[in-house]
Enzyme design. Structure first.
Site, mmCIF file in Angstrom:
data_model
loop_
_atom_site.group_PDB
_atom_site.id
_atom_site.type_symbol
_atom_site.label_atom_id
_atom_site.label_comp_id
_atom_site.label_asym_id
_atom_site.label_seq_id
_atom_site.Cartn_x
_atom_site.Cartn_y
_atom_site.Cartn_z
ATOM 1 N N ASP A 191 -43.940 64.970 79.290
ATOM 2 C CA ASP A 191 -44.943 66.013 79.044
ATOM 3 C C ASP A 191 -46.217 65.639 79.801
ATOM 4 O OD1 ASP A 191 -46.879 67.779 78.149
ATOM 5 O OD2 ASP A 191 -46.091 67.845 76.112
ATOM 6 N N HIS A 196 -53.717 65.921 77.630
ATOM 7 C CA HIS A 196 -53.521 64.663 76.925
ATOM 8 C C HIS A 196 -53.984 63.445 77.718
ATOM 9 C CE1 HIS A 196 -51.294 67.167 74.202
ATOM 10 N NE2 HIS A 196 -50.465 67.519 75.167
ATOM 11 N N ILE A 211 -56.398 64.959 73.622
ATOM 12 C CA ILE A 211 -55.742 64.888 72.321
ATOM 13 C C ILE A 211 -54.327 64.338 72.480
ATOM 14 C CG2 ILE A 211 -57.108 66.797 71.395
ATOM 15 C CD1 ILE A 211 -54.636 68.609 71.767
ATOM 16 N N GLY A 214 -48.625 66.779 70.183
ATOM 17 C CA GLY A 214 -48.105 67.070 68.850
ATOM 18 C C GLY A 214 -46.734 66.456 68.631
#
Length: 288
Positions: A191, A196, A211, A214
Site C-alpha cells: 500500500d 501514510h 496516518i 487502517g
C-alpha cells in the site's frame, strides 16, 4: 451518475494469478508489529513471536490475505465505477478463510463489485476478492468503500454494521504501541498511498502528519486477539471483520478491549493518547 450500480455489480470478475512466500509473510508480520510485543520479556527471540517471524516456525495470520493480492484501489477501476479517489474512504473490512493460508503459495484471485448501497450522502461499494489454489478456495475478502457525494440514487440502503457496545467490562485489555516508523514498514507490503508517508500529502488531506494504514491497525488487532485469546494459534480463526471508526498516528498506543463468547471475540480499539478515541468498532473474530 459516476457510479452505475447495475453495471458495476453485473460486470464479470477480474482474475489474476498471485503468489507469495515466507519473505512476504514475514514482512507483513513485521509491519503489524511482530517481534515487538511489549508483554514478552525478549520479543525478538520469544517462541510466541518467532511463529510470526522465523521461517522454520512460520504461520500466517489470516489478515495477510488483505495484502497478498491486488489492493482496494484496483477494484475501483471496475466497469460502472468512475469516481474521485479523494472522495473515497475505507469504511470496513472482512476476511473469511476457508482453510489455513500456506506460508508459500500461488492462487488465482478474482475481484468484483459485490454490492452498491445508497447511504444518502454517500455510496458504499462492497469490493469482493476471492482466492483459490489447486486444492480449492483459500479466502474471501470484502472491503466496504464509502464514496462521499455519490449517494441519493435510490438504491438499497444495505445492512448496518453498528452494534451496541457490551454492557459488561471487557474480559481482556491489552495495549500495543505503534512504532514511529511502522507505516513506513507496513507500506512495503504493497500500500504505497503517500498519505501514510509524506507529510505534505497528509496536510493536503487534512492531517497534520501521516496516518497509519487502517489495515495495519486491523492486522495488529487480529494478532493481539490471537495471542491473548487463541493461544497464538492462527488456524483457529475462521473470519474477522471490522468497521474503521477513526485514524491512528504512528507513535500512538492502541488499547484493544476484548469480550469473549462462544466461538467469537468482540473487540473495540481506541487510541490511548487521545482519551481512547475510537479506531476500530463493531469488530468480531470468529474461531473454532
Amino acid at each position: 451518475m459516476p457510479i452505475d450500480a447495475e453495471k458495476a455489480v453485473a460486470a464479470e470478475p477480474r482474475s489474476t494469478r498471485i503468489s507469495w512466500d515466507h519473505k512476504d509473510v514475514q514482512l507483513y508480520h513485521l509491519g503489524i508489529g511482530a517481534g515487538a510485543d511489549p508483554d514478552r520479556v525478549d520479543p525478538a527471540t520469544d517462541p510466541g513471536e518467532l511463529r510470526y517471524t522465523l521461517e522454520s516456525r512460520l504461520q500466517v495470520l489470516p489478515s495477510f490475505a488483505t495484502v497478498a493480492g491486488a489492493g482496494v484501489v484496483g477494484g475501483l477501476s471496475s466497469p460502472g465505477i468512475d469516481i474521485d479517489l479523494a472522495a473515497v474512504l475505507h469504511g470496513g473490512q472482512s476476511v473469511r478463510v476457508h482453510r489455513p493460508i500456506p506460508v508459500k503459495g500461488s492462487a488465482v484471485q478474482s475481484s468484483k463489485v459485490a454490492a452498491v448501497y445508497d447511504k444518502g450522502k454517500a455510496a458504499v461499494l462492497v469490493l469482493r476478492t476471492e482466492a483459490a489454489d489447486d486444492e480449492g478456495p483459500l479466502w474471501t475478502n470484502d472491503a466496504q468503500i464509502f464514496v462521499r457525494g455519490e449517494g441519493g440514487f435510490g438504491g438499497e440502503r444495505g445492512p448496518s454494521e453498528r452494534q451496541a457496545r457490551p454492557a459488561v467490562a471487557p474480559h481482556h485489555v491489552v495495549e500495543r504501541p505503534v512504532r514511529p516508523d511502522q507505516a513506513l514498514l507496513y507500506r512495503l507490503s504493497g500500500d504505497w498511498n503517500p498519505l501514510h508517508a509524506d507529510p505534505e500529502f497528509a496536510r493536503l488531506a487534512g492531517f497534520d502528519r501521516p496516518i497509519l494504514h487502517g489495515l495495519c491497525t486491523y492486522g495488529m488487532t487480529l494478532k493481539a486477539v490471537t495471542d491473548t485469546v487463541l493461544g497464538g494459534d492462527v488456524t483457529r480463526i475462521r473470519s474477522y471483520r471490522t468497521r474503521f471508526a477513526g485514524v491512528v498516528f504512528p507513535g500512538e498506543t492502541l488499547r484493544i478491549q476484548m469480550w469473549t463468547g462462544e466461538n467469537q471475540v468482540r473487540v473495540e480499539v481506541g487510541a490511548v493518547e487521545r482519551d481512547g478515541a475510537p479506531v476500530l468498532g463493531d469488530t468480531f473474530v470468529e474461531h473454532s
